[in-house]
Motif scaffolding. Structure first.
Motif, PDB file in Angstrom:
ATOM      1  N   SER A 105       0.828  -1.213   0.000  1.00 61.96           N
ATOM      2  CA  SER A 105       0.000   0.000   0.000  1.00 61.96           C
ATOM      3  C   SER A 105       0.859   1.259   0.000  1.00 61.96           C
ATOM      4  CB  SER A 105      -0.914   0.019   1.222  1.00 61.96           C
ATOM      5  OG  SER A 105      -1.521   1.297   1.312  1.00 61.96           O
ATOM      6  N   ILE A 106       0.458   2.218  -0.810  1.00 60.47           N
ATOM      7  CA  ILE A 106       1.121   3.535  -0.796  1.00 60.47           C
ATOM      8  C   ILE A 106       0.275   4.544  -0.022  1.00 60.47           C
ATOM      9  CG2 ILE A 106       2.341   3.121  -2.943  1.00 60.47           C
ATOM     10  CD1 ILE A 106       0.224   4.961  -4.284  1.00 60.47           C
ATOM     11  N   ASP A 107      -0.808   4.073   0.598  1.00 60.49           N
ATOM     12  CA  ASP A 107      -1.682   4.938   1.404  1.00 60.49           C
ATOM     13  C   ASP A 107      -1.835   4.262   2.764  1.00 60.49           C
ATOM     14  OD1 ASP A 107      -3.439   6.907   2.206  1.00 60.49           O
ATOM     15  OD2 ASP A 107      -5.140   6.142   1.055  1.00 60.49           O
ATOM     16  N   PRO A 108      -0.712   4.065   3.469  1.00 61.19           N
ATOM     17  CA  PRO A 108      -0.713   3.127   4.595  1.00 61.19           C
ATOM     18  C   PRO A 108      -1.606   3.539   5.755  1.00 61.19           C
ATOM     19  CG  PRO A 108       1.353   4.366   4.527  1.00 61.19           C
ATOM     20  CD  PRO A 108       0.615   4.675   3.251  1.00 61.19           C
ATOM     21  N   THR A 154       1.417  13.304  -4.156  1.00 57.57           N
ATOM     22  CA  THR A 154       0.043  12.828  -4.047  1.00 57.57           C
ATOM     23  C   THR A 154      -0.085  11.476  -4.725  1.00 57.57           C
ATOM     24  OG1 THR A 154      -0.975  13.613  -6.075  1.00 57.57           O
ATOM     25  CG2 THR A 154      -0.659  15.230  -4.330  1.00 57.57           C
ATOM     26  N   LYS A 155      -0.731  10.573  -4.012  1.00 60.06           N
ATOM     27  CA  LYS A 155      -0.789   9.201  -4.516  1.00 60.06           C
ATOM     28  C   LYS A 155      -1.569   9.075  -5.816  1.00 60.06           C
ATOM     29  CE  LYS A 155      -4.554   8.210  -1.342  1.00 60.06           C
ATOM     30  NZ  LYS A 155      -4.410   9.469  -0.571  1.00 60.06           N
ATOM     31  N   MET A 156      -2.432  10.078  -6.106  1.00 65.24           N
ATOM     32  CA  MET A 156      -3.206   9.999  -7.341  1.00 65.24           C
ATOM     33  C   MET A 156      -2.301  10.073  -8.581  1.00 65.24           C
ATOM     34  SD  MET A 156      -6.161   9.804  -5.948  1.00 65.24           S
ATOM     35  CE  MET A 156      -7.620  10.339  -6.844  1.00 65.24           C
ATOM     36  N   THR A 157      -1.094  10.552  -8.405  1.00 70.43           N
ATOM     37  CA  THR A 157      -0.199  10.635  -9.566  1.00 70.43           C
ATOM     38  C   THR A 157       0.833   9.499  -9.543  1.00 70.43           C
ATOM     39  OG1 THR A 157       1.345  12.089  -8.412  1.00 70.43           O
ATOM     40  CG2 THR A 157      -0.396  13.149  -9.660  1.00 70.43           C
ATOM     41  N   HIS A 158       0.648   8.531  -8.673  1.00 69.02           N
ATOM     42  CA  HIS A 158       1.622   7.424  -8.678  1.00 69.02           C
ATOM     43  C   HIS A 158       1.509   6.690 -10.009  1.00 69.02           C
ATOM     44  CE1 HIS A 158      -0.318   3.337  -8.230  1.00 69.02           C
ATOM     45  NE2 HIS A 158      -1.363   4.125  -8.196  1.00 69.02           N
ATOM     46  N   GLN A 159       2.599   6.096 -10.434  1.00 68.18           N
ATOM     47  CA  GLN A 159       2.592   5.428 -11.730  1.00 68.18           C
ATOM     48  C   GLN A 159       2.367   3.940 -11.551  1.00 68.18           C
ATOM     49  OE1 GLN A 159       2.550   7.381 -14.365  1.00 68.18           O
ATOM     50  NE2 GLN A 159       2.631   8.976 -12.800  1.00 68.18           N
ATOM     51  N   ALA A 160       1.480   3.401 -12.369  1.00 73.19           N
ATOM     52  CA  ALA A 160       1.268   1.964 -12.315  1.00 73.19           C
ATOM     53  C   ALA A 160       2.542   1.287 -12.790  1.00 73.19           C
ATOM     54  CB  ALA A 160       0.095   1.587 -13.213  1.00 73.19           C
TER      55      ALA A 160
ATOM     56  N   ALA B 509      -6.811  17.047  -1.931  1.00 73.60           N
ATOM     57  CA  ALA B 509      -6.542  17.204  -0.490  1.00 73.60           C
ATOM     58  C   ALA B 509      -5.104  16.889  -0.119  1.00 73.60           C
ATOM     59  CB  ALA B 509      -7.488  16.309   0.311  1.00 73.60           C
ATOM     60  N   GLU B 510      -4.482  15.979  -0.887  1.00 71.27           N
ATOM     61  CA  GLU B 510      -3.155  15.518  -0.510  1.00 71.27           C
ATOM     62  C   GLU B 510      -2.052  16.394  -1.087  1.00 71.27           C
ATOM     63  OE1 GLU B 510      -2.548  11.475  -1.561  1.00 71.27           O
ATOM     64  OE2 GLU B 510      -0.770  11.235  -0.319  1.00 71.27           O
ATOM     65  N   GLY B 511      -2.411  17.450  -1.740  1.00 75.89           N
ATOM     66  CA  GLY B 511      -1.386  18.303  -2.339  1.00 75.89           C
ATOM     67  C   GLY B 511      -0.576  19.027  -1.275  1.00 75.89           C
ATOM     68  N   ASP B 512      -0.117  20.203  -1.602  1.00 77.93           N
ATOM     69  CA  ASP B 512       0.797  20.903  -0.696  1.00 77.93           C
ATOM     70  C   ASP B 512       0.068  21.983   0.111  1.00 77.93           C
ATOM     71  OD1 ASP B 512       0.174  22.436  -2.791  1.00 77.93           O
ATOM     72  OD2 ASP B 512       2.210  22.713  -3.535  1.00 77.93           O
ATOM     73  N   LEU B 521      -2.325  15.465   5.667  1.00 79.78           N
ATOM     74  CA  LEU B 521      -3.741  15.469   5.301  1.00 79.78           C
ATOM     75  C   LEU B 521      -3.846  14.867   3.910  1.00 79.78           C
ATOM     76  CD1 LEU B 521      -4.799  19.019   6.551  1.00 79.78           C
ATOM     77  CD2 LEU B 521      -5.645  16.837   7.424  1.00 79.78           C
ATOM     78  N   ALA B 522      -4.649  13.847   3.773  1.00 77.80           N
ATOM     79  CA  ALA B 522      -4.784  13.190   2.479  1.00 77.80           C
ATOM     80  C   ALA B 522      -6.152  12.530   2.379  1.00 77.80           C
ATOM     81  CB  ALA B 522      -3.700  12.128   2.314  1.00 77.80           C
ATOM     82  N   LEU B 523      -6.676  12.490   1.175  1.00 79.73           N
ATOM     83  CA  LEU B 523      -7.912  11.764   0.911  1.00 79.73           C
ATOM     84  C   LEU B 523      -7.678  10.871  -0.302  1.00 79.73           C
ATOM     85  CD1 LEU B 523     -10.456  14.739   1.198  1.00 79.73           C
ATOM     86  CD2 LEU B 523     -10.188  12.892   2.861  1.00 79.73           C
ATOM     87  N   GLY B 524      -8.690  10.167  -0.681  1.00 76.98           N
ATOM     88  CA  GLY B 524      -8.679   9.367  -1.897  1.00 76.98           C
ATOM     89  C   GLY B 524     -10.128   9.126  -2.241  1.00 76.98           C
ATOM     90  N   PRO B 525     -10.394   8.446  -3.365  1.00 77.52           N
ATOM     91  CA  PRO B 525     -11.788   8.199  -3.718  1.00 77.52           C
ATOM     92  C   PRO B 525     -12.551   7.537  -2.565  1.00 77.52           C
ATOM     93  CG  PRO B 525     -10.351   7.618  -5.528  1.00 77.52           C
ATOM     94  CD  PRO B 525      -9.461   7.951  -4.368  1.00 77.52           C
TER      95      PRO B 525
END
Lengths: 199, 556
Positions: A105-108, A154-160, B509-512, B521-525
């Motif tokens: 996990s990268i969102d531990p 930000t984990k949303m930009t992590h690369q698969a 939310a997880e930006g800077d 502070l971080a979120l996700g879907p």
């Protein structure tokens, strides 16, 4: 998606940057991949059964490894990447059955062992598969060791990416982007046969 | 919390807007079945659709649903190097239009991979989708212009009826913009509960108003200088609106809040709630927001609506008191050698009862061998004397500081006493030194000695606006809520839809933007809590905040 070979120009700087054509794959591969050497840090991670494991010790065991970084709230690439490894199981196992598939996990902080279990429940059970989480700092060290940090934090930009390794001490094959089962099996086969040639 | 639960609730809200646009929606049953397929992957005959991505990868579970990648809003997503384009009705059933602002946002607004950038830099022009081309796209992965879709787009096994249902739903999806936005203004509100202390109320409102004023000056400045930027910023101005902040003051007991909120909303609908302050449960406010699909960003509360938060429209900083209960349980469960017994003393009120129940459940799960003794406030001292616990956890709730101090004095001196974070000032300022030395506190915030780079900038920003920084933590929390709303709104460009705003907040939310109140502070879907952990701290006169860490960061 046009999988251009753009990625092959990307980060040289470290070892053995070559595009790998899997032996036995007759058609030209459009997968961007390269060999690299990664040293797993000595961090203790927790799996979905709440069992604590030293990552470096786990990777020092004599098994082929298929490793991916995921986060359970990901709705896009992570589920596809996980599905690829699990769906390829019969073909991977036919080549060599003692492989270990790791999803780290990268969102531990969100991905507690309980959440890892919930995520695992969406997929067919697979005894090769272990899901791992840890502290934020430890996961950051693992990501750094595998050159997999996300560019703007930000984990949303992590690369698969999928990392394959035939045995301890052998280089890792880093495959960028999503791949299909056939491609994964071909790459796995190539790595295994490479080991048998060298050893 | 499962993805299907999220999409189901938000889908329910989406179906409300179907009723408003029957002419576009096909028949109601078609759109209804299409919605089911879009949100859950279930076909008209009740079976799950099957699909393969990347050529030969069968997908399973909720990830097969269209909404997984295209999201409940239909505006798509950018994640993990994969660009998922928007597929709302107006986009899908019209010829592809190039939108320079949208392109700039996708291409330069985020740090994605080369493959991603190559993908968005190669716009695929196509005619409007028709039923047969939509079916072809879904089954064979060929778009209306005859081009192959990305391999990440699953190829589905769908009947003609399924495709027609889906088309009916997509025509209605995000077809009606959310209320509260005009061509010039975005209406926002902040909720203030009846017992919020005046100083905190004033500090929060002053911070929010300063941010609104600053935003509005920027918007007016940009609008008055059309063509001001030789680069892409000028293209984004069309989506900017002035902010109009409404203060929704609540009176009376929480049961009466929904009616008051309805009245405020009826007079002037708003697009989002920002920050907010109320003593007591946030649930009535959260339920109001869910019923109107009204995004609410980071109210300051210890009592979020936890049980339905996962599918709801309110984002919280943390799980509040439940986090503290679970954090204490994790802290005590990790003790070596293992503890024999822990005494829990429950004070007055519903908040104390909730925390006690959470602690009991968490301790039972994490440390089943530890004996849990339980007592009310009056029996606390006797229970401590007879039970000889290794630690005492008190949930004071509405108990007064005086009563709490009296109780602590009677407890055996060698046992640590653990208190929730709202008694920090009590422990550091009110208690005598010898009593304070045995106190451990829950602390869900960053430690005072940690320095976040943004904290300096935020303080400078406040000072340069003449804002007194009387309540730094609360003002930083409000500032974060406002900046995150700003960042998320800018991602929407001109597409002001509630679900799209929720999705933008999840990804921004997880930006800077974290000014340092929390370590991260971080979120996700589907995530609704920005910070997931806490410290256990002890009273320390020498520390800047009067407390020092007694544990690592605990994420229960």
């Amino acid at each position: 998606m046009a999988r251009l070979s753009l990625g092959r120009l990307a980060p040289l700087g470290f070892l053995l940057a070559v595009a790998v054509a899997a032996p036995g794959a007759a058609q030209q591969s459009n997968v961007v991949s390269r060999l690299a050497s990664y040293q797993a840090p000595a961090v203790v991670l927790t799996d979905s059964a709440d069992k604590r494991t030293r990552l470096d010790a786990l990777l020092a065991e004599d098994h082929p490894v298929i490793l991916q970084f995921i986060f359970t709230s990901c709705t896009t690439v992570c589920g596809v990447a996980t599905s690829t490894v699990l769906a390829a199981r019969p073909d991977l196992a036919a080549l060599r059955d003692d492989y270990v598939a790791l999803s780290i996990s990268i969102d531990p902080e969100y991905d507690t062992p309980e959440r890892l279990r919930e995520y695992a429940g969406y997929f067919p059970p697979d005894p090769h598969w272990r899901l791992l989480t840890g502290s934020r700092d430890d996961i950051a060290r693992v990501l750094k060791a595998f050159d997999a940090q996300f560019s703007d934090g930000t984990k949303m930009t992590h690369q698969a990416a999928t990392f394959l390794r035939a045995a301890p001490g052998r280089p890792w094959l880093r495959i960028e982007g999503l791949i299909g089962c056939k491609e994964l099996v071909a790459q796995y086969k190539g790595l295994l046969s490479d080991v048998s040639h060298v050893d | 919390m499962s993805i299907s639960a999220v999409v189901a609730l938000r889908g329910f809200a989406a179906c409300i807007c179907l009723a408003a646009v029957p002419s576009l929606a096909g028949t109601a049953s078609e759109a209804e079945l299409g919605k089911q397929l879009y949100l859950t992957g279930r076909r008209a005959d009740g079976t799950m659709a099957s699909a393969k991505a990347e050529g030969d990868v069968p997908l399973a579970g909720p990830r097969i649903a269209c909404a997984a990648c295209h999201r409940p809003s239909g505006f798509g997503s950018s994640e993990g190097g994969v660009f998922t384009p928007p597929i709302t009705g107006p986009i899908l059933f019209n010829e592809r239009q190039l939108d320079r602002a949208r392109f700039m946002m996708n291409r330069f607004g985020q740090a994605q991979s080369k493959l991603f950038r190559a993908r968005v830099s190669q716009p695929r022009m196509r005619p409007a989708y028709a039923p047969e081309t939509l079916a072809r796209a879904l089954r064979e992965g060929v778009d209306a212009g005859g081009q192959k879709l990305d391999a990440a787009m699953p190829r589905y096994d769908l009947s003609d009826a399924d495709v027609a249902n889906l088309a009916a739903y997509l025509r209605s999806l995000s077809a009606t913009p959310a209320p509260g936005v005009t061509t010039e203004e975005i209406h926002l509100a902040t909720v203030v509960g009846p017992h919020a202390p005046d100083s905190r109320r004033a500090a929060m409102l002053a911070t929010l108003q300063a941010y609104v004023d600053w935003t509005n000056k920027n918007v007016v400045g940009e609008e008055s200088r059309q063509g001001f930027s030789p680069y892409h910023r000028n293209d984004l101005v069309g989506g900017r609106r002035r902010w109009s902040l409404h203060v929704w003051e609540l009176q009376g007991p929480p049961e009466s809040w929904p009616a008051q909120l309805e009245a405020y909303y009826g007079r002037q609908p708003v697009f989002a709630l920002v920050s907010g302050l109320a003593e007591g449960p946030w649930r009535p406010i959260a339920q109001f927001c869910d019923s109107h699909r009204l995004p609410a960003l980071f109210p300051i509360t210890d009592q979020p609506a936890l049980d339905d938060a996962g599918a709801g429209y309110t984002f919280y900083f943390s799980k509040g008191r439940r986090l503290e209960a679970e954090g204490f349980a994790a802290f005590l469960a990790a003790k070596s050698p293992p503890l024999r017994a822990v005494l829990q003393i429950q004070g007055d009120g519903a908040e104390a009862a909730g925390a006690a129940a959470d602690f009991k459940r968490a301790l039972g799960a994490k440390a089943p061998t530890v004996q849990l003794l339980e007592a009310g406030l009056a029996q606390g001292a006797a229970a401590a004397a007879s039970g000889t616990p290794d630690a005492i956890v008190i949930w004071p709730g509405e108990t007064s500081d005086d009563a709490l101090a009296g109780l602590i004095k009677e407890l055996p001196a060698i046992v640590k006493v653990m208190l929730p974070s709202d008694r920090t000032a009590f422990a550091t300022q009110r208690l005598a030194k010898d009593q304070a030395a045995r106190i451990l506190l829950a602390d869900p915030y960053e430690l005072a000695n940690a320095v976040h780079p943004l904290a300096f900038r935020v303080r400078a920003w406040m000072r340069s606006r003449g804002l007194a920084i009387d309540e730094p933590r609360l003002q930083f929390q409000s500032y974060y809520a406002a900046t995150l709303l700003d960042a998320a709104l800018s991602r929407l460009l001109r597409d002001f839809y509630s679900d799209y705003l929720i999705e933008a907040v999840e990804s921004e939310a997880e930006g800077d933007l974290n000014p340092g109140v929390y370590p991260s502070l971080a979120l996700g879907p589907g995530q609704r809590f920005g910070s997931k952990g806490m410290f256990v701290v002890r009273v320390d006169d020498a520390a800047p905040d009067g407390v020092a860490a007694a544990s690592d960061w605990i994420t229960p």
